[in-house]
Write a protein that holds these residues in place. Structure first.
Motif, PDB file in Angstrom:
ATOM      1  N   GLY A 180      -5.186 -33.986  -4.451  1.00 35.24           N
ATOM      2  CA  GLY A 180      -3.798 -34.444  -4.336  1.00 35.24           C
ATOM      3  C   GLY A 180      -2.874 -33.309  -3.945  1.00 35.24           C
ATOM      4  N   LEU A 181      -3.105 -32.149  -4.565  1.00 36.83           N
ATOM      5  CA  LEU A 181      -2.298 -30.972  -4.236  1.00 36.83           C
ATOM      6  C   LEU A 181      -2.491 -30.592  -2.772  1.00 36.83           C
ATOM      7  N   ALA A 182      -3.726 -30.721  -2.289  1.00 34.56           N
ATOM      8  CA  ALA A 182      -4.002 -30.384  -0.894  1.00 34.56           C
ATOM      9  C   ALA A 182      -3.246 -31.322   0.045  1.00 34.56           C
ATOM     10  N   TYR A 183      -3.204 -32.628  -0.305  1.00 32.70           N
ATOM     11  CA  TYR A 183      -2.450 -33.572   0.529  1.00 32.70           C
ATOM     12  C   TYR A 183      -0.989 -33.140   0.599  1.00 32.70           C
ATOM     13  N   ALA A 184      -0.450 -32.778  -0.564  1.00 36.74           N
ATOM     14  CA  ALA A 184       0.959 -32.391  -0.612  1.00 36.74           C
ATOM     15  C   ALA A 184       1.185 -31.103   0.181  1.00 36.74           C
ATOM     16  N   THR A 185       0.261 -30.161   0.039  1.00 35.85           N
ATOM     17  CA  THR A 185       0.404 -28.889   0.748  1.00 35.85           C
ATOM     18  C   THR A 185       0.394 -29.106   2.256  1.00 35.85           C
ATOM     19  N   GLU A 186      -0.479 -30.008   2.701  1.00 34.20           N
ATOM     20  CA  GLU A 186      -0.531 -30.305   4.131  1.00 34.20           C
ATOM     21  C   GLU A 186       0.830 -30.797   4.620  1.00 34.20           C
ATOM     22  N   PHE A 187       1.415 -31.713   3.868  1.00 36.31           N
ATOM     23  CA  PHE A 187       2.726 -32.243   4.256  1.00 36.31           C
ATOM     24  C   PHE A 187       3.769 -31.139   4.255  1.00 36.31           C
ATOM     25  N   PHE A 188       3.732 -30.328   3.196  1.00 36.64           N
ATOM     26  CA  PHE A 188       4.714 -29.258   3.082  1.00 36.64           C
ATOM     27  C   PHE A 188       4.592 -28.309   4.268  1.00 36.64           C
ATOM     28  N   MET A 189       3.360 -27.953   4.594  1.00 33.22           N
ATOM     29  CA  MET A 189       3.166 -26.995   5.683  1.00 33.22           C
ATOM     30  C   MET A 189       3.578 -27.583   7.033  1.00 33.22           C
ATOM     31  N   ALA A 190       3.364 -28.902   7.168  1.00 27.20           N
ATOM     32  CA  ALA A 190       3.751 -29.550   8.421  1.00 27.20           C
ATOM     33  C   ALA A 190       5.259 -29.411   8.625  1.00 27.20           C
ATOM     34  N   TRP A 191       5.982 -29.529   7.512  1.00 32.51           N
ATOM     35  CA  TRP A 191       7.442 -29.401   7.600  1.00 32.51           C
ATOM     36  C   TRP A 191       7.847 -27.927   7.683  1.00 32.51           C
ATOM     37  N   TYR A 192       7.247 -27.098   6.834  1.00 33.10           N
ATOM     38  CA  TYR A 192       7.670 -25.712   6.675  1.00 33.10           C
ATOM     39  C   TYR A 192       7.317 -24.873   7.896  1.00 33.10           C
ATOM     40  N   SER A 193       6.217 -25.248   8.581  1.00 37.36           N
ATOM     41  CA  SER A 193       5.813 -24.481   9.753  1.00 37.36           C
ATOM     42  C   SER A 193       6.811 -24.660  10.895  1.00 37.36           C
ATOM     43  N   GLY A 194       7.570 -25.753  10.872  1.00 37.92           N
ATOM     44  CA  GLY A 194       8.518 -26.017  11.934  1.00 37.92           C
ATOM     45  C   GLY A 194       7.847 -26.509  13.200  1.00 37.92           C
ATOM     46  N   SER A 195       6.530 -26.767  13.120  1.00 37.68           N
ATOM     47  CA  SER A 195       5.839 -27.266  14.309  1.00 37.68           C
ATOM     48  C   SER A 195       6.110 -28.767  14.452  1.00 37.68           C
ATOM     49  N   GLU A 196       6.717 -29.119  15.569  1.00 40.94           N
ATOM     50  CA  GLU A 196       7.070 -30.526  15.810  1.00 40.94           C
ATOM     51  C   GLU A 196       5.839 -31.430  15.778  1.00 40.94           C
ATOM     52  N   TYR A 197       4.798 -30.954  16.443  1.00 42.84           N
ATOM     53  CA  TYR A 197       3.594 -31.787  16.600  1.00 42.84           C
ATOM     54  C   TYR A 197       2.917 -32.005  15.257  1.00 42.84           C
ATOM     55  N   GLY A 203       4.398 -31.856  12.368  1.00 37.79           N
ATOM     56  CA  GLY A 203       5.281 -32.736  11.606  1.00 37.79           C
ATOM     57  C   GLY A 203       5.095 -34.186  12.007  1.00 37.79           C
ATOM     58  N   PHE A 204       5.020 -34.422  13.305  1.00 37.11           N
ATOM     59  CA  PHE A 204       4.851 -35.788  13.783  1.00 37.11           C
ATOM     60  C   PHE A 204       3.541 -36.386  13.271  1.00 37.11           C
ATOM     61  N   THR A 205       2.471 -35.596  13.362  1.00 41.17           N
ATOM     62  CA  THR A 205       1.157 -36.097  12.944  1.00 41.17           C
ATOM     63  C   THR A 205       1.208 -36.598  11.503  1.00 41.17           C
ATOM     64  N   PHE A 206       1.888 -35.831  10.661  1.00 38.44           N
ATOM     65  CA  PHE A 206       1.866 -36.218   9.248  1.00 38.44           C
ATOM     66  C   PHE A 206       2.785 -37.384   8.946  1.00 38.44           C
ATOM     67  N   ILE A 207       3.930 -37.429   9.612  1.00 34.12           N
ATOM     68  CA  ILE A 207       4.802 -38.604   9.443  1.00 34.12           C
ATOM     69  C   ILE A 207       4.051 -39.842   9.939  1.00 34.12           C
ATOM     70  N   ASN A 208       3.350 -39.648  11.059  1.00 36.08           N
ATOM     71  CA  ASN A 208       2.609 -40.759  11.649  1.00 36.08           C
ATOM     72  C   ASN A 208       1.490 -41.231  10.722  1.00 36.08           C
ATOM     73  N   ARG A 209       0.867 -40.279  10.022  1.00 37.25           N
ATOM     74  CA  ARG A 209      -0.181 -40.661   9.075  1.00 37.25           C
ATOM     75  C   ARG A 209       0.346 -41.589   8.004  1.00 37.25           C
ATOM     76  N   ALA A 210       1.504 -41.244   7.464  1.00 41.82           N
ATOM     77  CA  ALA A 210       2.016 -41.992   6.317  1.00 41.82           C
ATOM     78  C   ALA A 210       2.755 -43.252   6.727  1.00 41.82           C
ATOM     79  N   THR A 211       3.268 -43.302   7.950  1.00 42.22           N
ATOM     80  CA  THR A 211       4.087 -44.464   8.320  1.00 42.22           C
ATOM     81  C   THR A 211       3.615 -45.151   9.595  1.00 42.22           C
ATOM     82  N   GLY A 212       2.649 -44.565  10.303  1.00 38.84           N
ATOM     83  CA  GLY A 212       2.230 -45.115  11.593  1.00 38.84           C
ATOM     84  C   GLY A 212       1.300 -46.297  11.445  1.00 38.84           C
ATOM     85  N   PRO A 213       0.613 -46.653  12.534  1.00 40.14           N
ATOM     86  CA  PRO A 213      -0.274 -47.827  12.516  1.00 40.14           C
ATOM     87  C   PRO A 213      -1.439 -47.690  11.527  1.00 40.14           C
ATOM     88  N   PHE A 214      -1.786 -46.453  11.182  1.00 33.33           N
ATOM     89  CA  PHE A 214      -2.893 -46.279  10.234  1.00 33.33           C
ATOM     90  C   PHE A 214      -2.387 -45.996   8.823  1.00 33.33           C
TER      91      PHE A 214
END
Lengths: 480, 228
Positions: free
Chosen positions: A311-328, A330-341
């Protein structure tokens, strides 16, 4: 005088006040009696699943990988998911036999044998998927770096896929050796009880073991060495599996957290599978006094801790997606939680993060039904974790015009079913012909936590007739 | 200083291996030496064993029903000067190797040396194939980039280290598939513990051995003509 070094306050590992002979009897009983109807029913179901799997794999090999639901965007989906899933399942066995051995966790003795067997079968199931994906599995030996007549054309040692070949084959070999070395003393016991053809077979398999303490001493050293080798191995294998993804440049895969995240996920899923199988096994073959509720509780604790780390790893992934400032990213992770899958993502989160938290309650941890349902949930959740990582990172790539959805075909489902068939067929056969309990090891730990005054009473009871018998016998065998 | 004496002693024991020497003496029909100092006494002259029947590989076996009993009996018998032929136990009894006076197994050396060799071979092999024999440009990566070669090297070390440990264990313990098991007594793979004392030469004190066995609650005593 006793040499037990454990605290008297500990609960005994084996309940029911057993003698050494009782343990032999109980552990050998499933091998010596005829299988019951339940076993046959389970075996036939497993065998038919295996048959279905065999047919679908033959069809795929004959027709091609086009039978899968892959497309230009999602070029990797069901097979790699199944591969990682099975390798993960295969981690618990070596973890239980090697890591818990090094940590002197004696409760492992009741569960290590079946967990190791499970490891081997799971690794076989895992290995099938890359083989099918090769398209021409009969050329699989090309992955070996042998001097050949094609140049010699060598394999690419800088590819994580090749590292995987080495990791999985080493893992399989070492696990099998570890398992077999552990089996030898128990096979010798089975040999000395058996008659006829069974005695012959167990005789060949037990390598002439006679319980010599000089050999035991060496054996213990070798066992320790295997544990020492297998422990970093088990970590390396899933690390390398995670590098199949982490060394790529796909957002969602290209993260440094992957190796520890995959290893802990493997332990998590492996323990869940061990628990599923053992809860059924202890009931069916009546091993409840050997695989006690305490064993299940210990496993539940491991599941809870590893589940929390996942669970901590899932959260860390999300945090890093945001904290890294990488658009792509960030998009991947938002898409994971809210996209078609998103459905797959939330199945994963609820199974892997929420359900293990129930294990904080002792009442639930000691309830076999709760544990069984929990373990099934974790198995499902961990399969979905791999599916989410693979598919959601791919299906919406850098070019929106190539965005797509992935639906597995029936062939892919049936192949997964077939791999379960293979796993359970092997496991059920193992339960019939080999000792399911490592009773040689259980005998060594059965005194753990036994009350001392009890022991004295037993000792006193045992001695009187024994010495009388000894006198008689002395006269008998004055000379041989 | 003690380290020096220890190394000298190790050298002495390695070069002047009494057990190996006794094997040789046995071939020539000579009595084995218990101490090197006996050599001049027992002589290089063919002092054939007088009582060869008593001095065969005969063992006195005590069968025990509990690990603590066999452990104490083993310790006391060894302290009393008896030669422990072997102890047959159904599981690895903790502390038995100390009681028997066994030295630590040297299997670890096999693992270490074979693992090190395997590591060197794997590194060299990868270097040779990727950088010398057929260098291929894969994504512009350096053909010799040691980080990429760590995983395979590690796996190979574990594979060869593990397999050679297994082989060394089987060879050293003379275990092989299909070997016929020579059991000392029935039940040593189930719930019996058998202590076998070697009656190598003259002067095996039967009374004392039996008394020691009885003190530790022996269940049966057997005088076996041939070592298991």
């Amino acid at each position: 005088m006793s040499h037990s070094v454990e605290s008297e306050l500990r609960e005994p590992l084996v309940t029911g006040d057993k003698t050494l002979h009782d343990i032999t009897e109980a552990a050998c009983a499933p091998m010596e009696r005829k299988p019951n109807g339940l076993w046959w029913a389970a075996f036939l179901v497993a065998l038919s699943c295996l048959g279905v799997g065999f047919a679908t794999v033959s069809y795929q090999v004959a027709t091609g990988i086009g039978t899968w639901g892959l497309n230009k965007t999602v070029g990797w989906a069901f097979d790699i998911t199944n591969f990682v899933f099975w390798v993960g399942i295969g981690h618990a066995g070596t973890l239980i036999s090697a890591v818990l051995f090094l940590f002197r966790q004696k409760w492992r003795t009741s569960i290590n044998r079946s967990a190791e067997a499970m490891t081997i079968f799971a690794v076989i199931c895992a290995a099938i998927f890359p083989l099918i994906h090769m398209g021409r599995p009969w050329l699989a030996f090309w992955t070996a770096p042998y001097p050949n007549f094609r140049g010699p054309l060598w394999v690419n040692f800088r590819s994580p896929l090749l590292w995987d070949v080495f990791a999985i084959s080493t893992y399989f070999t070492i696990s099998a050796v570890f398992w077999y070395i552990g089996l030898i003393p128990d096979l010798a016991t089975a040999r000395d009880r058996a008659k006829g053809i069974r005695k012959k077979i167990y005789g060949i398999m037990s390598f002439g073991w006679n319980g010599s303490a000089r050999i035991w001493s060496r054996y213990e050293t070798a066992y320790m060495l295997f544990a020492g080798l297998a422990t970093p191995l088990v970590v390396s294998v899933h690390t390398i599996v995670s590098m199949d993804f982490a060394t790529s440049v796909i957002p969602g895969w290209h993260t440094t957290i992957f190796p520890p995240y995959f290893v802990i996920g493997a332990i998590f899923s492996g323990f869940a599978m061990v628990m599923t199988l053992l809860i059924i096994m202890r009931k069916v073959v009546n091993f409840e006094e050997y695989i006690t509720i305490n064993h299940l509780e210990n496993m539940a604790k491991v599941i809870m801790v590893t589940g929390s780390i996942v669970g901590l790893a899932y959260a860390t992934e999300f945090f890093m997606a945001w904290y890294s400032g990488s658009e792509y990213e960030g998009f991947t992770f938002i898409n994971r939680a809210t996209g078609p899958f998103a459905w797959a993502y939330w199945i994963m989160v609820s199974c892997n993060v929420i359900t293990p938290q129930l294990m904080w309650f002792k009442k639930l941890r000691r309830n076999v039904w709760v544990l069984f349902i929990l373990s099934i949930f974790v198995n499902i959740g961990m399969w979905f974790e791999r599916f989410v990582i693979v598919v959601t990172s791919l299906h919406r790539d850098f070019m929106p015009s190539s965005w797509t959805y992935y639906t597995p075909t029936m062939i892919e489902f049936l192949t997964l079913l077939g791999s379960f068939g293979l796993f359970f067929t092997c496991f059920l056969l193992f339960c019939r012909v080999l000792p399911m309990l490592a009773f040689g090891e259980i005998k060594g730990v059965m005194r753990t936590g036994k009350h001392k005054h009890d022991e004295h009473k037993h000792a006193a009871k045992a001695h009187k007739p024994a010495t009388a018998k000894a006198h008689e016998h002395e006269k008998e065998v004055a000379h041989v | 200083m003690s380290r020096l004496s220890y190394s000298l002693r190790a050298l002495w024991m390695g070069v002047f291996n009494r057990r190996a020497f006794n094997k040789l003496r046995w071939k020539f029909g000579l009595e084995p030496l218990h101490y090197w100092s006996e050599w001049p006494l027992k002589g290089g002259i063919a002092a054939k064993w007088q009582d060869s029947e008593q001095c065969t590989s005969r063992v006195l076996v005590g069968v025990f029903g509990d690990q603590d009993h066999v452990l104490e009996a083993t310790r006391e018998c060894r302290e009393a000067g008896f030669m422990i032929h072997d102890v047959y136990v159904p599981y690895a009894v903790h502390g038995l190797d100390e009681a028997m006076g066994l030295r630590r197994s040297r299997l670890t050396w096999v693992t270490f040396i074979m693992g090190a060799l395997a590591g060197a071979f794997a590194l060299f092999g990868q270097y040779y194939t990727q950088a010398i024999d057929w260098p291929i440009n894969v994504g512009g990566k350096d053909p010799w980039h040691i980080h990429a070669y760590v995983p395979v090297t590690f796996e190979f070390v574990v594979l060869i280290g593990g397999l050679s440990t297994m082989l060394a264990l089987f060879i050293r313990s003379k275990l092989y598939p299909g070997k016929k098991a020579k059991l000392c007594v029935e039940g040593t793979t189930d719930d019996k513990f058998a202590l076998a004392l070697a009656q190598r030469c003259t002067g095996f004190d039967h009374e004392r051995a039996r008394a020691l066995f009885a003190k530790h609650h022996v269940e049966r005593v057997m005088d076996l003509g041939d070592t298991p």
